[in-house]
Enzyme design. Structure first.
Site, PDB file in Angstrom:
ATOM      1  N   GLU A 206       0.944  -1.256  -0.079  1.00 53.94           N
ATOM      2  CA  GLU A 206      -0.010  -0.067  -0.094  1.00 53.94           C
ATOM      3  C   GLU A 206       0.738   1.155   0.029  1.00 53.94           C
ATOM      4  O   GLU A 206       0.646   2.238  -0.668  1.00 53.94           O
ATOM      5  CB  GLU A 206      -0.792   0.175   1.357  1.00 53.94           C
ATOM      6  CG  GLU A 206      -2.038   0.871   1.215  1.00 53.94           C
ATOM      7  CD  GLU A 206      -2.964   0.566   2.343  1.00 53.94           C
ATOM      8  OE1 GLU A 206      -3.486  -0.544   2.523  1.00 53.94           O
ATOM      9  OE2 GLU A 206      -3.108   1.492   3.312  1.00 53.94           O
ATOM     10  N   ASP A 207       1.906   1.213   0.719  1.00 51.55           N
ATOM     11  CA  ASP A 207       2.702   2.410   1.119  1.00 51.55           C
ATOM     12  C   ASP A 207       4.085   2.559   0.504  1.00 51.55           C
ATOM     13  O   ASP A 207       4.623   3.577   0.509  1.00 51.55           O
ATOM     14  CB  ASP A 207       2.863   2.788   2.432  1.00 51.55           C
ATOM     15  CG  ASP A 207       1.390   2.938   3.231  1.00 51.55           C
ATOM     16  OD1 ASP A 207       0.521   3.104   2.671  1.00 51.55           O
ATOM     17  OD2 ASP A 207       1.576   2.602   4.421  1.00 51.55           O
TER      18      ASP A 207
END
Ligand code: MN
Length: 701
Positions: A81-82
């Site tokens: 996600e990051d």
């Protein structure tokens, strides 16, 4: 400086070292190294290096003895996600199982959502408005929940990682922005805490609830904590004397037991006090003593010792050891008039039962770790014991093509909120949302059965433990413990009324499908002209349309002259009259309210507003079990000139006892006491009572 970086990793490795092999520990280190490299240079809002978050999440799970794949996935859970790390990258390096868990907890289309937003912004020629951003965020949040739960049906570890992630985020709310906090806390109370409860993870559930509560309503939280502290302070001395006394007696009887006590969690105490309208100090289990023993038999021995010591309050004795609750909970419960004459709540169970009550589904990993890797069960958790509710997620999407928001609403209504458990005559358990009807149950069994439901025979046990039977219409609202035999008739068909009575998405979907197949005109006819053509009795009562109401008495709760009643406004000029306590009535009104439909309030009706009207009397007749009882009762009814609308003799669980439930059509001129008095004179009959429980939770009158 290197110290602070290392310490959290060491904590994790120490926890894992208690149950993992050297090879597994090496994999944990490798996952940590990958995550650390990916998050390098990023800090949380609160200032510490980002990697401390995944490390803390992994440690929460290591305390539950989560296996190496689960721990590795926890370490990597935010990378896709990051960071630059891709799902393919994780899969190549760590294999498909770990990648699947990471994928399950990764926000839905994190990248795509930003794209869409950017695209719509370019169209407008402006930066996205706050409203646009909020809507997009909400859609993403709902999509992420759907993605998580669908992934869960393949692998429960997905949800465990997510819950641990949420727990750590709430413990460190400082690391989030204000809007993030609010959203996170709400979503926790709406979805994640109930989900933890559903999986039996009560420790995690209580902590999630308390943390979210503290953020969302700081005043109520502070007040509740203060009240709990005050009450605890007042009772500590007493509780310690109790513990000491019990320990002494148990040792003297040769039982090894750990005795302690716990105070209710703030959020639960606040909710229960609010719902019961009682002061927190008066909640009966504000403090509960726990007696933990080694063997199952010792539970009963300990109970005997305690009951010998203090007089029990018999209404509170429960044996969930021999008859576990449907969620698997096992414990003996009792309340005793203890030291200083105070009522003390006691829970007695083995250490294993206690662990299961705190950790639910996670007990699987705890036991696996305890058994040692070589003895661990080869089958993954959900091969044999997958709960039925988990399988519903896929069908919601396939059958009903729900939007993400609808998915979340259905999830809350059908899985996370209150449930009832009912049985088939063979003893299979079905779980349905509270308020579900025979229609929902029938469709749950099979579409064919659902499509031709004519009602059901319900067996339930009365306070004497005697099984009682009753016949109910399709709209009957089920209660926990009901044994349900669905009755079918080819003439019975899905209708618009059914659509209103059905609670579950599945049943509603099937009914809609049947109505589309062309049965709709018939159903619609049945609703509309019914008001004109049925031999209903137009009385002084007015339908809100202004015309004289056509009155029908509810077949769900058997209202009798003298009962407190209320009307349900139907189409045309129809008003169905129910007992004021009728569950079907309240369920129908609640549904209308939920859909903001018209006539969501009961219509005020008194018997004087109705013409003399024929009614149905629902009677429970208890007698000695001899073969002719049903026959003699029928003969008596015939002598009275009455007709039997339905009747069932039920199994005689207690020997020499029989229960018959009978439904009689009574003309307006006859009083129910008259009928009951006559029946009491039948040989073999011990008791004749009006069965007021049909359709109602309270007793009538
Ligand atoms: Mn996270």
């Amino acid at each position: 400086m290197a110290q602070t970086q290392l310490a959290p990793l060491q904590v994790l490795l120490d926890l894992c070292g208690r149950y993992m092999s050297a090879a597994d520990l090496a994999l944990v280190r490798e996952a940590h190294a990958a995550a650390d490299a990916a998050h390098a240079g990023t800090n949380r809002k609160s200032g510490e290096p980002y990697i401390e978050h995944p490390l803390a999440v992994a440690s929460i799970l290591a305390e539950l003895a989560m296996d190496v794949e689960g721990i590795a996935a926890a370490l990597l859970h935010d990378t896709v996600e990051d960071t630059q790390l891709t799902l393919d990258g994780v899969r190549t390096r760590f294999g498909p199982a770990i990648a699947r868990v990471v994928d399950g907890v990764t926000k839905f289309g994190a990248a795509e959502a930003t794209e869409t937003l950017r695209a719509s912004a370019t169209l407008d020629g402006a930066t996205p408005t706050l409203a646009q951003r909020k809507a997009s965020k909400e859609r993403q949040q709902a999509e992420s929940v759907r993605k998580l739960l669908k992934a869960m049906s393949h692998d429960p570890r997905v949800v465990l990682v997510k819950l641990a992630d949420r727990l750590h985020n709430l413990r460190t709310l400082d690391a989030m922005s204000d809007t993030q906090r609010e959203r996170t806390a709400r979503e926790t109370l709406d979805i994640y805490a109930p989900l933890a409860g559903r999986m039996g993870l009560y420790n995690i559930k209580s902590e999630l609830e308390d943390l979210a509560f503290r953020y969302l309503d700081p005043d109520a939280y502070a007040h509740t904590v203060q009240r709990l502290d005050d009450e605890t302070a007042k009772r500590t001395h007493w509780a310690e004397r109790m513990v000491e006394r019990m320990q002494r007696e148990l040792v003297a009887s040769g039982i090894q037991a750990a005795v302690n006590w716990r105070v209710k969690h703030p959020y639960r105490a606040w909710i229960e006090a609010r719902e019961s309208g009682m002061d927190i100090a008066l909640l009966h289990d504000l403090i509960a003593f726990r007696v933990l023993v080694n063997e199952r038999d010792e539970c009963y021995q300990a109970l005997r010792v305690i009951h010998h010591l203090w007089h029990p309050y018999s209404e509170r004795i429960r044996d969930y050891v021999s008859t576990p609750k449907l969620n698997g909970y096992q414990s003996l419960h009792t309340a005793v008039f203890a030291l200083d004459g105070r009522l003390a709540q006691m829970h007695i169970r083995t250490h294993a039962m206690h662990r299961a009550s705190q950790h639910g589904m996670a007990t699987y990993w705890l036991e696996r770790a305890e058994a040692g890797a070589q003895h661990a069960p080869a089958a993954p958790l959900w091969t044999d014991h997958k709960p039925r509710w988990v399988d519903r997620f896929a069908s919601w999407d396939d059958d009903a093509k729900l939007s993400a928001a609808e998915f979340v609403t259905t999830l809350r209504g059908e899985v996370l909120e209150e449930q009832v458990f009912v049985f088939t005559p063979k003893g299979d358990v079905f779980e349905l949302p509270a308020g579900a009807t025979v229609i929902d149950f029938a469709y749950q069994i099979h579409t064919e059965i659902g499509d031709h439901t004519a009602g059901a025979q319900i067996l339930s046990s009365d306070p004497d433990g005697l099984l009682e039977a009753q016949q109910v219409p399709p709209e009957y609202v089920l209660r926990t413990g009901d044994i349900v035999r669905v009755l079918r008739s080819p003439a019975s068909q899905p209708s618009v009324e059914w659509l209103q009575a059905a609670q579950t998405l599945h049943a509603r979907e099937r009914i809609r499908r049947a109505l589309r197949r062309g049965e709709e005109p018939a159903a619609a006819q049945r609703l509309e002209p019914a008001a004109e053509s049925e031999p209903g009795l137009p009385g002084p009562l007015r339908h809100p349309s202004g015309r004289a109401a056509t009155v029908r008495l509810g077949r769900c709760c058997y209202p009798c002259p003298g009962d407190k009643i209320a009307g349900l406004v139907e189409s045309g000029t129809l008003v169905t009259v129910h007992r004021a306590c009728c569950r079907t009535l309240h369920a129908a009104l609640a549904r209308r309210r939920a859909r903001s439909a018209a006539h969501a309030e009961p219509l005020r009706v008194r018997w004087e507003d109705l013409q003399p009207i024929a009614y149905r009397l629902h009677l429970a007749i208890h007698g000695q079990d001899h073969r002719g009882l049903m026959h003699e009762v029928s003969a008596c009814v015939a002598q009275l000139g009455l007709s039997v609308a339905g009747g069932l003799a039920s199994a005689n669980r207690a020997r020499y006892k029989a229960a018959i439930t009978i439904t009689l059509d009574i003309p307006p001129t006859m009083w129910r006491e008259q009928v009951m008095r006559r029946l009491r004179t039948v040989p073999g009959v011990l008791r004749v009572e009006r069965d007021v429980r049909a359709g109602c939770d309270e007793t009538a009158n």
